[in-house]
Design a protein around this motif. Structure first.
Motif, PDB file in Angstrom:
ATOM      1  N   ILE A 101     -27.388 -26.375  13.308  1.00 44.94           N
ATOM      2  CA  ILE A 101     -27.567 -24.944  13.576  1.00 44.94           C
ATOM      3  C   ILE A 101     -26.635 -24.449  14.684  1.00 44.94           C
ATOM      4  O   ILE A 101     -26.158 -23.316  14.655  1.00 44.94           O
ATOM      5  CB  ILE A 101     -29.055 -24.628  13.886  1.00 44.94           C
ATOM      6  N   ASN A 102     -26.372 -25.301  15.692  1.00 45.88           N
ATOM      7  CA  ASN A 102     -25.446 -24.918  16.772  1.00 45.88           C
ATOM      8  C   ASN A 102     -24.177 -25.772  16.738  1.00 45.88           C
ATOM      9  O   ASN A 102     -23.596 -26.079  17.780  1.00 45.88           O
ATOM     10  CB  ASN A 102     -26.134 -25.051  18.142  1.00 45.88           C
ATOM     11  N   GLY A 103     -23.751 -26.121  15.544  1.00 45.07           N
ATOM     12  CA  GLY A 103     -22.600 -27.011  15.384  1.00 45.07           C
ATOM     13  C   GLY A 103     -21.291 -26.452  15.919  1.00 45.07           C
ATOM     14  O   GLY A 103     -20.326 -27.195  16.108  1.00 45.07           O
ATOM     15  N   PHE A 104     -21.261 -25.133  16.199  1.00 46.54           N
ATOM     16  CA  PHE A 104     -20.043 -24.526  16.762  1.00 46.54           C
ATOM     17  C   PHE A 104     -19.707 -25.073  18.139  1.00 46.54           C
ATOM     18  O   PHE A 104     -18.594 -24.906  18.635  1.00 46.54           O
ATOM     19  CB  PHE A 104     -20.192 -22.998  16.829  1.00 46.54           C
ATOM     20  N   LEU A 105     -20.687 -25.754  18.774  1.00 43.59           N
ATOM     21  CA  LEU A 105     -20.430 -26.338  20.099  1.00 43.59           C
ATOM     22  C   LEU A 105     -19.661 -27.650  20.003  1.00 43.59           C
ATOM     23  O   LEU A 105     -19.130 -28.142  20.999  1.00 43.59           O
ATOM     24  CB  LEU A 105     -21.753 -26.582  20.837  1.00 43.59           C
ATOM     25  N   GLY A 106     -19.594 -28.206  18.808  1.00 48.81           N
ATOM     26  CA  GLY A 106     -19.029 -29.542  18.633  1.00 48.81           C
ATOM     27  C   GLY A 106     -17.539 -29.644  18.857  1.00 48.81           C
ATOM     28  O   GLY A 106     -17.047 -30.624  19.421  1.00 48.81           O
ATOM     29  N   SER A 107     -16.789 -28.641  18.435  1.00 49.69           N
ATOM     30  CA  SER A 107     -15.336 -28.672  18.591  1.00 49.69           C
ATOM     31  C   SER A 107     -14.800 -27.270  18.322  1.00 49.69           C
ATOM     32  O   SER A 107     -15.488 -26.430  17.736  1.00 49.69           O
ATOM     33  CB  SER A 107     -14.698 -29.645  17.590  1.00 49.69           C
ATOM     34  N   ILE A 108     -13.558 -27.046  18.748  1.00 51.15           N
ATOM     35  CA  ILE A 108     -12.939 -25.746  18.480  1.00 51.15           C
ATOM     36  C   ILE A 108     -12.855 -25.515  16.979  1.00 51.15           C
ATOM     37  O   ILE A 108     -13.121 -24.423  16.487  1.00 51.15           O
ATOM     38  CB  ILE A 108     -11.535 -25.673  19.120  1.00 51.15           C
ATOM     39  N   GLU A 109     -12.530 -26.580  16.260  1.00 48.25           N
ATOM     40  CA  GLU A 109     -12.412 -26.442  14.811  1.00 48.25           C
ATOM     41  C   GLU A 109     -13.749 -26.019  14.182  1.00 48.25           C
ATOM     42  O   GLU A 109     -13.805 -25.126  13.322  1.00 48.25           O
ATOM     43  CB  GLU A 109     -11.915 -27.763  14.211  1.00 48.25           C
ATOM     44  N   GLN A 110     -14.832 -26.659  14.611  1.00 49.83           N
ATOM     45  CA  GLN A 110     -16.142 -26.290  14.055  1.00 49.83           C
ATOM     46  C   GLN A 110     -16.512 -24.868  14.455  1.00 49.83           C
ATOM     47  O   GLN A 110     -17.098 -24.120  13.673  1.00 49.83           O
ATOM     48  CB  GLN A 110     -17.210 -27.281  14.526  1.00 49.83           C
ATOM     49  N   ARG A 111     -16.177 -24.499  15.684  1.00 44.89           N
ATOM     50  CA  ARG A 111     -16.485 -23.129  16.106  1.00 44.89           C
ATOM     51  C   ARG A 111     -15.712 -22.144  15.220  1.00 44.89           C
ATOM     52  O   ARG A 111     -16.240 -21.127  14.781  1.00 44.89           O
ATOM     53  CB  ARG A 111     -16.113 -22.948  17.584  1.00 44.89           C
ATOM     54  N   ARG A 112     -14.467 -22.477  14.942  1.00 42.90           N
ATOM     55  CA  ARG A 112     -13.672 -21.554  14.124  1.00 42.90           C
ATOM     56  C   ARG A 112     -14.202 -21.473  12.701  1.00 42.90           C
ATOM     57  O   ARG A 112     -14.164 -20.403  12.082  1.00 42.90           O
ATOM     58  CB  ARG A 112     -12.204 -21.973  14.134  1.00 42.90           C
ATOM     59  N   THR A 113     -14.702 -22.565  12.182  1.00 39.06           N
ATOM     60  CA  THR A 113     -15.239 -22.474  10.821  1.00 39.06           C
ATOM     61  C   THR A 113     -16.556 -21.702  10.813  1.00 39.06           C
ATOM     62  O   THR A 113     -16.876 -21.024   9.834  1.00 39.06           O
ATOM     63  CB  THR A 113     -15.432 -23.872  10.170  1.00 39.06           C
ATOM     64  N   CYS A 114     -17.326 -21.782  11.922  1.00 38.38           N
ATOM     65  CA  CYS A 114     -18.543 -20.958  12.007  1.00 38.38           C
ATOM     66  C   CYS A 114     -18.154 -19.484  12.026  1.00 38.38           C
ATOM     67  O   CYS A 114     -18.692 -18.676  11.270  1.00 38.38           O
ATOM     68  CB  CYS A 114     -19.345 -21.326  13.259  1.00 38.38           C
ATOM     69  N   CYS A 115     -17.172 -19.120  12.891  1.00 42.12           N
ATOM     70  CA  CYS A 115     -16.695 -17.724  12.914  1.00 42.12           C
ATOM     71  C   CYS A 115     -16.136 -17.343  11.541  1.00 42.12           C
ATOM     72  O   CYS A 115     -16.325 -16.213  11.080  1.00 42.12           O
ATOM     73  CB  CYS A 115     -15.614 -17.539  13.981  1.00 42.12           C
ATOM     74  N   GLY A 116     -15.475 -18.286  10.897  1.00 46.01           N
ATOM     75  CA  GLY A 116     -14.920 -17.998   9.577  1.00 46.01           C
ATOM     76  C   GLY A 116     -16.007 -17.652   8.579  1.00 46.01           C
ATOM     77  O   GLY A 116     -15.885 -16.703   7.801  1.00 46.01           O
ATOM     78  N   THR A 117     -17.094 -18.416   8.618  1.00 47.31           N
ATOM     79  CA  THR A 117     -18.186 -18.200   7.671  1.00 47.31           C
ATOM     80  C   THR A 117     -18.991 -16.947   8.002  1.00 47.31           C
ATOM     81  O   THR A 117     -19.307 -16.138   7.123  1.00 47.31           O
ATOM     82  CB  THR A 117     -19.123 -19.425   7.687  1.00 47.31           C
ATOM     83  N   ARG A 118     -19.314 -16.800   9.279  1.00 50.86           N
ATOM     84  CA  ARG A 118     -20.222 -15.709   9.660  1.00 50.86           C
ATOM     85  C   ARG A 118     -19.511 -14.381   9.919  1.00 50.86           C
ATOM     86  O   ARG A 118     -20.146 -13.328   9.843  1.00 50.86           O
ATOM     87  CB  ARG A 118     -21.023 -16.100  10.916  1.00 50.86           C
ATOM     88  N   LYS A 119     -18.219 -14.435  10.301  1.00 49.87           N
ATOM     89  CA  LYS A 119     -17.519 -13.185  10.629  1.00 49.87           C
ATOM     90  C   LYS A 119     -16.359 -12.875   9.693  1.00 49.87           C
ATOM     91  O   LYS A 119     -16.252 -11.767   9.185  1.00 49.87           O
ATOM     92  CB  LYS A 119     -16.918 -13.280  12.049  1.00 49.87           C
ATOM     93  N   ILE A 120     -15.466 -13.855   9.531  1.00 50.61           N
ATOM     94  CA  ILE A 120     -14.221 -13.537   8.823  1.00 50.61           C
ATOM     95  C   ILE A 120     -14.473 -13.250   7.348  1.00 50.61           C
ATOM     96  O   ILE A 120     -13.899 -12.309   6.783  1.00 50.61           O
ATOM     97  CB  ILE A 120     -13.193 -14.679   8.966  1.00 50.61           C
ATOM     98  N   GLN A 121     -15.342 -14.043   6.718  1.00 56.44           N
ATOM     99  CA  GLN A 121     -15.573 -13.802   5.289  1.00 56.44           C
ATOM    100  C   GLN A 121     -16.178 -12.423   5.027  1.00 56.44           C
ATOM    101  O   GLN A 121     -15.690 -11.678   4.169  1.00 56.44           O
ATOM    102  CB  GLN A 121     -16.409 -14.924   4.687  1.00 56.44           C
ATOM    103  N   PRO A 122     -17.239 -12.028   5.778  1.00 56.39           N
ATOM    104  CA  PRO A 122     -17.734 -10.651   5.557  1.00 56.39           C
ATOM    105  C   PRO A 122     -16.715  -9.587   5.949  1.00 56.39           C
ATOM    106  O   PRO A 122     -16.643  -8.528   5.324  1.00 56.39           O
ATOM    107  CB  PRO A 122     -19.001 -10.560   6.421  1.00 56.39           C
TER     108      PRO A 122
END
Ligand code: SF4
Length: 248
Positions: A101-122
């Motif tokens: 659920i908070n996997g964006f803390l794991g690495s910059i790459e994971q954070r970017r994929t979270c932003c990609g899923t939750r922000k960039i795609q919409p």
């Protein structure tokens, strides 16, 4: 605008001119409203002076409660609602299943994929088919944003990017908000200069960089969500374009 000072009125008039110029040049223009302080200024300018521009926001599912309350206060003030875009539910489920659920803390790459899923795609869905989008970035927000131009070709998304608040300073934004008694997120009064998702934005010390409260566990040069990440200025490509007059 009789309720604001002459200097602020000049600044606002210039922003209105850019917004109306964008509508005249591109017709189909949208504004990606981040619900920060600059967004309160732009919402007021657009809904008052350039209502042809559709205002949308993205609910990532991780916003602060104060941000949802602000959406409602905006609706009450202006009698109209922001268009809200949401991430794809299955994509979010898959991301959480893979990273936590908070996997964006794991690495910059994971954070970017979270932003990609939750922000960039919409965001991509919201701008699909448009010719230009408006942003509320200002030059004094970061070294990267200091290089921004009022009108740029956004190579990443394939449409023009209009930034009518580049010349505004932080104090101009707040003078405008206070003079016009606009709604704003109360987290700003608690030391948040920049407000995004709840787990990824925090209060900063007075005088700190405005972006330093975003993804503070990362290097400073990685602190963009992707919407403004890679700058591509093609002013020369606009020569002869109907929009060229908008370039300052
Ligand atoms: Fe995910 Fe944080 Fe990006 Fe929000 S700001 S989309 S929670 S990584």
């Amino acid at each position: 605008m009789s309720d604001i000072s002459r200097a602020l009125r000049d600044l606002a008039s210039d922003s209105i001119r850019q917004l109306r110029g964008a509508v005249a040049a591109f017709k189909d223009v949208c504004y990606a409203n981040s619900l920060g302080a600059e967004s309160m200024v732009l919402t007021d300018l657009i809904w008052t002076y350039a209502p042809e521009i559709e205002i949308f926001t993205i609910d990532t599912g991780r916003l602060h409660p104060e941000t949802y309350e602000l959406m409602e206060r905006l609706q009450r003030r202006y009698g109209r609602a922001l268009q809200v875009y949401y991430p794809d539910a299955e994509a979010v489920e898959n991301w959480v299943a893979s990273h936590g659920i908070n996997g964006f803390l794991g690495s910059i790459e994971q954070r970017r994929t979270c932003c990609g899923t939750r922000k960039i795609q919409p965001f991509r869905r919201a701008i699909r088919g448009r010719r230009a989008w408006v942003t509320g970035i200002r030059r004094d927000q970061s070294a990267d944003r200091a290089l921004a131009m009022p009108l740029e070709w956004d190579r990443d998304y394939g449409l023009y990017k209009v930034s009518p608040l580049l010349a505004w300073r932080d104090q101009d934004v707040w003078r405008y908000i206070r003079s016009r008694q606009l709604p704003y997120n109360p987290l700003h009064d608690a030391g948040f200069p920049s407000i995004g998702c709840a787990p990824c934005s925090r209060a900063v010390q007075p005088g700190d960089d405005a972006r330093s409260g975003r993804w503070w566990w990362e290097r400073a040069d990685s602190r963009e969500c992707g919407l403004h990440a890679r700058r591509a200025i093609f002013a020369e490509a606009l020569a002869g374009d109907a929009s060229a007059g908008m370039i300052e």
